[in-house]
Design a protein around this motif. Structure first.
Motif, PDB file in Angstrom:
ATOM      1  N   ASN A   1       0.830  -1.202   0.000  1.00  0.00           N
ATOM      2  CA  ASN A   1       0.000   0.000   0.000  1.00  0.00           C
ATOM      3  C   ASN A   1       0.869   1.259   0.000  1.00  0.00           C
ATOM      4  OD1 ASN A   1      -2.475   1.536   0.313  1.00  0.00           O
ATOM      5  ND2 ASN A   1      -1.840   1.886   2.417  1.00  0.00           N
ATOM      6  N   VAL A   2       1.940   1.236   0.821  1.00  0.00           N
ATOM      7  CA  VAL A   2       2.865   2.374   0.893  1.00  0.00           C
ATOM      8  C   VAL A   2       3.548   2.588  -0.463  1.00  0.00           C
ATOM      9  CG1 VAL A   2       5.012   3.231   1.924  1.00  0.00           C
ATOM     10  CG2 VAL A   2       3.271   2.174   3.376  1.00  0.00           C
ATOM     11  N   GLU A   3       4.005   1.495  -1.071  1.00  0.00           N
ATOM     12  CA  GLU A   3       4.688   1.587  -2.369  1.00  0.00           C
ATOM     13  C   GLU A   3       3.755   2.113  -3.461  1.00  0.00           C
ATOM     14  OE1 GLU A   3       6.251  -2.276  -3.080  1.00  0.00           O
ATOM     15  OE2 GLU A   3       7.844  -2.103  -1.566  1.00  0.00           O
ATOM     16  N   ASN A   4       2.476   1.675  -3.444  1.00  0.00           N
ATOM     17  CA  ASN A   4       1.509   2.148  -4.444  1.00  0.00           C
ATOM     18  C   ASN A   4       1.228   3.635  -4.291  1.00  0.00           C
ATOM     19  OD1 ASN A   4       1.173  -0.348  -5.676  1.00  0.00           O
ATOM     20  ND2 ASN A   4      -0.472  -0.968  -4.291  1.00  0.00           N
ATOM     21  N   ILE A   5       1.107   4.083  -3.045  1.00  0.00           N
ATOM     22  CA  ILE A   5       0.881   5.513  -2.789  1.00  0.00           C
ATOM     23  C   ILE A   5       2.085   6.322  -3.259  1.00  0.00           C
ATOM     24  CG2 ILE A   5       0.581   7.261  -0.989  1.00  0.00           C
ATOM     25  CD1 ILE A   5      -1.013   5.161   0.596  1.00  0.00           C
ATOM     26  N   LEU A   6       3.283   5.828  -2.946  1.00  0.00           N
ATOM     27  CA  LEU A   6       4.503   6.521  -3.356  1.00  0.00           C
ATOM     28  C   LEU A   6       4.615   6.623  -4.872  1.00  0.00           C
ATOM     29  CD1 LEU A   6       7.439   5.337  -1.047  1.00  0.00           C
ATOM     30  CD2 LEU A   6       6.712   7.687  -1.472  1.00  0.00           C
ATOM     31  N   GLU A   7       4.255   5.539  -5.538  1.00  0.00           N
ATOM     32  CA  GLU A   7       4.358   5.500  -7.001  1.00  0.00           C
ATOM     33  C   GLU A   7       3.438   6.520  -7.660  1.00  0.00           C
ATOM     34  OE1 GLU A   7       3.875   2.232 -10.620  1.00  0.00           O
ATOM     35  OE2 GLU A   7       3.950   1.554  -8.545  1.00  0.00           O
ATOM     36  N   ASN A   8       2.279   6.766  -7.041  1.00  0.00           N
ATOM     37  CA  ASN A   8       1.297   7.682  -7.625  1.00  0.00           C
ATOM     38  C   ASN A   8       1.411   9.114  -7.113  1.00  0.00           C
ATOM     39  OD1 ASN A   8      -0.029   5.658  -9.185  1.00  0.00           O
ATOM     40  ND2 ASN A   8      -1.020   4.906  -7.335  1.00  0.00           N
ATOM     41  N   LEU A   9       2.340   9.330  -6.188  1.00  0.00           N
ATOM     42  CA  LEU A   9       2.523  10.674  -5.635  1.00  0.00           C
ATOM     43  C   LEU A   9       3.568  11.446  -6.421  1.00  0.00           C
ATOM     44  CD1 LEU A   9       2.565  10.549  -1.711  1.00  0.00           C
ATOM     45  CD2 LEU A   9       1.052  11.880  -3.154  1.00  0.00           C
ATOM     46  N   ASP A  10       3.235  12.654  -6.849  1.00  0.00           N
ATOM     47  CA  ASP A  10       4.230  13.510  -7.499  1.00  0.00           C
ATOM     48  C   ASP A  10       5.201  14.063  -6.464  1.00  0.00           C
ATOM     49  OD1 ASP A  10       3.190  13.169 -10.029  1.00  0.00           O
ATOM     50  OD2 ASP A  10       1.732  14.780  -9.784  1.00  0.00           O
TER      51      ASP A  10
ATOM     52  N   LEU B   1       3.830  11.676   1.633  1.00  0.00           N
ATOM     53  CA  LEU B   1       3.413  10.312   2.013  1.00  0.00           C
ATOM     54  C   LEU B   1       2.789  10.242   3.411  1.00  0.00           C
ATOM     55  CD1 LEU B   1       3.348   7.218   1.514  1.00  0.00           C
ATOM     56  CD2 LEU B   1       5.661   7.140   2.455  1.00  0.00           C
ATOM     57  N   PRO B   2       3.431  10.820   4.456  1.00  0.00           N
ATOM     58  CA  PRO B   2       2.836  10.704   5.802  1.00  0.00           C
ATOM     59  C   PRO B   2       1.435  11.299   5.903  1.00  0.00           C
ATOM     60  CG  PRO B   2       5.106  11.470   5.933  1.00  0.00           C
ATOM     61  CD  PRO B   2       4.716  11.523   4.492  1.00  0.00           C
ATOM     62  N   GLU B   3       1.108  12.261   5.013  1.00  0.00           N
ATOM     63  CA  GLU B   3      -0.198  12.912   5.079  1.00  0.00           C
ATOM     64  C   GLU B   3      -1.306  12.069   4.439  1.00  0.00           C
ATOM     65  OE1 GLU B   3      -0.210  15.647   6.785  1.00  0.00           O
ATOM     66  OE2 GLU B   3       1.987  15.684   6.905  1.00  0.00           O
ATOM     67  N   VAL B   4      -0.949  11.193   3.516  1.00  0.00           N
ATOM     68  CA  VAL B   4      -1.968  10.454   2.765  1.00  0.00           C
ATOM     69  C   VAL B   4      -1.946   8.952   3.041  1.00  0.00           C
ATOM     70  CG1 VAL B   4      -1.998  12.157   0.908  1.00  0.00           C
ATOM     71  CG2 VAL B   4      -0.435  10.223   0.751  1.00  0.00           C
ATOM     72  N   ILE B   5      -0.975   8.493   3.824  1.00  0.00           N
ATOM     73  CA  ILE B   5      -0.861   7.061   4.080  1.00  0.00           C
ATOM     74  C   ILE B   5      -2.053   6.578   4.913  1.00  0.00           C
ATOM     75  CG2 ILE B   5       0.469   7.272   6.220  1.00  0.00           C
ATOM     76  CD1 ILE B   5       2.149   4.908   5.247  1.00  0.00           C
ATOM     77  N   ASP B   6      -2.554   5.369   4.615  1.00  0.00           N
ATOM     78  CA  ASP B   6      -3.684   4.805   5.356  1.00  0.00           C
ATOM     79  C   ASP B   6      -3.261   4.393   6.762  1.00  0.00           C
ATOM     80  OD1 ASP B   6      -5.228   5.115   3.085  1.00  0.00           O
ATOM     81  OD2 ASP B   6      -4.827   3.079   2.356  1.00  0.00           O
TER      82      ASP B   6
END
Length: 337
Positions: free
Chosen positions: A66-75, A80-85
């Motif tokens: 989940n962390v890797e997917n969020i990172l991949e889609n984040l410009d 990351l800490p603000e949007v991580i589940d």
């Protein structure tokens, strides 16, 4: 997160359990316990253990995927800490809390250094505006006392004024987006102002000027375009040969773009330097030879062109001259909008 990596990480834990099982099974074997009892002990011992490890692996894998997917889609990765589940296990919650603390600290540090940068930029801009007053006063005194010496002093004052202007635009170069207005500009008027600003150098160095077909309309910010063009014309003057020098300025409409070209027949740029002229602080062979280059002018021109959405190209041959082209794109589209 791969299963093999997880097993390696748990290697010590598994080895200790296996060692204790071997010791206990050895005592049981010595006590003449049936093999089936030892096998049952193995199943009772390791089946729950391996099941727990499998569940833990799935939990960790889901979290890190989940962390890797969020990172991949984040410009902006630092968000990351603000949007991580939120994690549903203790280790994940601890990791999230640590990331949020780090993020807050990073934002505070960034804010601190931004404030320092802002204060420094404001000071530079204030200094530039303050120093323009004595420069203007000095030039007025020179005009009222016109002679050979004061004319030479005036040339140096022009150089100082250009360097001061360069400092001002350099300090603002990161804030171009907040300090420009796109509007319709008559290219001839921009060229006329730049030529007038450099007229003393044209006269003193006896450089002939040819202006062709510049009755074009562009859409950009006047003061930034004037600064860029002034840097290019200044370079053409600076690197003249000193004999039969000529600078040609012309414009041509190509499709939806207007290309403004400044061409000289000066010393030119060597092949090994041509690809580095836009690098910050790069002076090259000509800069060392003439001893007047800061390596900032063309770097700043390129940076500003990128910010303004303009193209900038340079072609040169040693001892034959240099051609610099500024490309103003999609003029018709902007006009329609």
């Amino acid at each position: 997160m791969k299963m093999i990596d997880y097993i390696k990480d748990k290697g010590l834990f598994l080895s200790i359990n296996l060692m204790f099982f071997i010791i206990i099974s050895s005592f049981m074997r010595f006590a003449k316990a049936a093999p089936v009892i030892i096998f049952l002990l193995f199943c009772i011992w390791f089946f729950p253990l391996l099941s727990y490890m499998l569940i833990e692996y799935i939990k960790y894998k889901k979290y890190f995927n989940n962390v890797e997917n969020i990172l991949e889609n984040l410009d902006r990765k630092y968000l990351l800490p603000e949007v991580i589940d939120d994690a549903n296990f203790m280790v994940g919650e601890e990791i999230n809390d640590i990331l949020k603390v780090l993020s807050r600290d990073m934002h505070e540090n960034v804010k601190y250094y931004k404030n320092i940068q802002k204060e420094y930029r404001e000071y530079i801009e204030m200094w530039v505006h303050e120093i323009k007053t004595p420069i203007a006063s000095s030039k007025l005194l020179i005009e009222n006392n016109n002679n050979e010496i004061t004319r030479k002093i005036n040339i140096q004052m022009d150089r100082i004024e250009n360097f001061v202007e360069q400092v001002l635009y350099y300090s603002r170069s990161d804030e171009v987006g907040k300090d420009y207005i796109i509007k319709k500009i008559e290219l001839y008027q921009v060229v006329k102002k730049v030529i007038k600003k450099n007229q003393r150098d044209f006269i003193s160095k006896r450089i002939s000027l040819q202006i062709d077909d510049i009755d074009e309309i562009i859409y950009s910010d006047t003061k930034w375009v004037e600064f860029i063009l002034n840097q290019i014309v200044g370079n053409a003057i600076k690197y003249s040969k000193g004999k039969e020098d000529k600078i040609t300025i012309k414009a041509k409409k190509i499709g939806n773009a207007v290309v403004l070209t400044v061409q000289d027949n000066g010393v030119g740029i060597s092949e090994q330097d041509i690809n580095r002229v836009f690098e910050k602080g790069f002076t090259g062979e000509n800069g060392r030879k003439f001893g007047k280059s800061t390596g900032i002018g063309l770097y700043l021109c390129k940076k500003l062109c990128v910010k303004l959405g303009l193209g900038l190209q340079i072609d040169s041959d040693i001892n034959e001259g240099t051609k610099v082209s500024i490309i103003f794109p999609r003029t018709e589209n902007i006009a329609e909008s």
